[in-house]
Design a protein around this motif. Structure first.
Motif, PDB file in Angstrom:
ATOM      1  N   CYS A   4       1.008  -1.073  -0.024  1.00 21.55           N
ATOM      2  CA  CYS A   4      -0.042   0.070   0.114  1.00 21.55           C
ATOM      3  C   CYS A   4       0.984   1.078   0.159  1.00 21.55           C
ATOM      4  N   CYS A   9      -0.207   3.781   6.426  1.00 18.86           N
ATOM      5  CA  CYS A   9      -0.759   2.559   6.390  1.00 18.86           C
ATOM      6  C   CYS A   9      -0.565   1.783   7.884  1.00 18.86           C
ATOM      7  N   ARG A  17      -2.556  -6.321  10.077  1.00 24.13           N
ATOM      8  CA  ARG A  17      -1.170  -5.664   9.801  1.00 24.13           C
ATOM      9  C   ARG A  17      -0.080  -6.087  10.746  1.00 24.13           C
ATOM     10  N   CYS A  43      -4.693   0.103   0.060  1.00 19.07           N
ATOM     11  CA  CYS A  43      -5.468  -1.066   0.596  1.00 19.07           C
ATOM     12  C   CYS A  43      -6.957  -0.586   0.934  1.00 19.07           C
ATOM     13  N   CYS A  47      -6.434   4.761   3.294  1.00 16.37           N
ATOM     14  CA  CYS A  47      -5.234   4.981   2.864  1.00 16.37           C
ATOM     15  C   CYS A  47      -5.054   6.023   1.713  1.00 16.37           C
TER      16      CYS A  47
HETATM   17 ZN   LIG Z   1      -2.976   1.009   3.237  1.00 15.38          ZN
END
Ligand SMILES: [Zn+2]
Length: 125
Positions: A4, A9, A17, A43, A47
């Motif tokens: 991303c 992010c 994540r 993503c 974002c």
């Molecule tokens: Zn992201």
């Protein structure tokens, strides 16, 4: 796989994540084979928006800021379209065409011409 492109992010603390080996897990930038947002670069809408808030002004200034209204006329209103054909097994695209958004004129188009992003009938911006 790609990352991303939002530099923040990793600051969104979601379970997916969290990466790394036990004892040194961190929240990390999402990595996927494809993304849904921002031309396959982000993503999530969050974002995408983070990036736009940070860089949109610079990007627009770089590529040219619109300072006067553009006009849709018969000379620049051509767009590409097609129908779906459900007669066989599954569906296929058919009847590729140019359609003029001002005059509603239609002109036939080959599939190859449809896919060629530089192929257009538009003569103005
Ligand atoms: Zn992201």
């Amino acid at each position: 796989m790609k990352f991303c492109q939002n530099s923040k992010c990793h600051t969104y603390k979601t379970k997916d994540r969290i990466k790394g080996t036990k004892g040194s897990k961190t929240y990390q930038t999402r990595r996927r084979s494809s993304f849904y947002y921002g031309n396959d670069n982000f993503c999530s809408m969050n974002c995408y928006n983070d990036w736009a808030n940070e860089f949109a002004d610079r990007a627009i200034d770089h590529f040219g800021r619109i300072t006067v209204a553009k006009h849709l006329t018969k000379d620049n209103a051509w767009s590409k379209d097609y129908d779906w054909d459900y007669s066989g097994s599954g569906s296929t695209r058919t009847n590729y065409r140019f359609v003029n958004g001002i005059t509603n004129e239609r002109r036939p188009l080959t599939e190859e011409q449809y896919r060629d992003k530089s192929y257009t009938l538009n003569t103005g911006e």
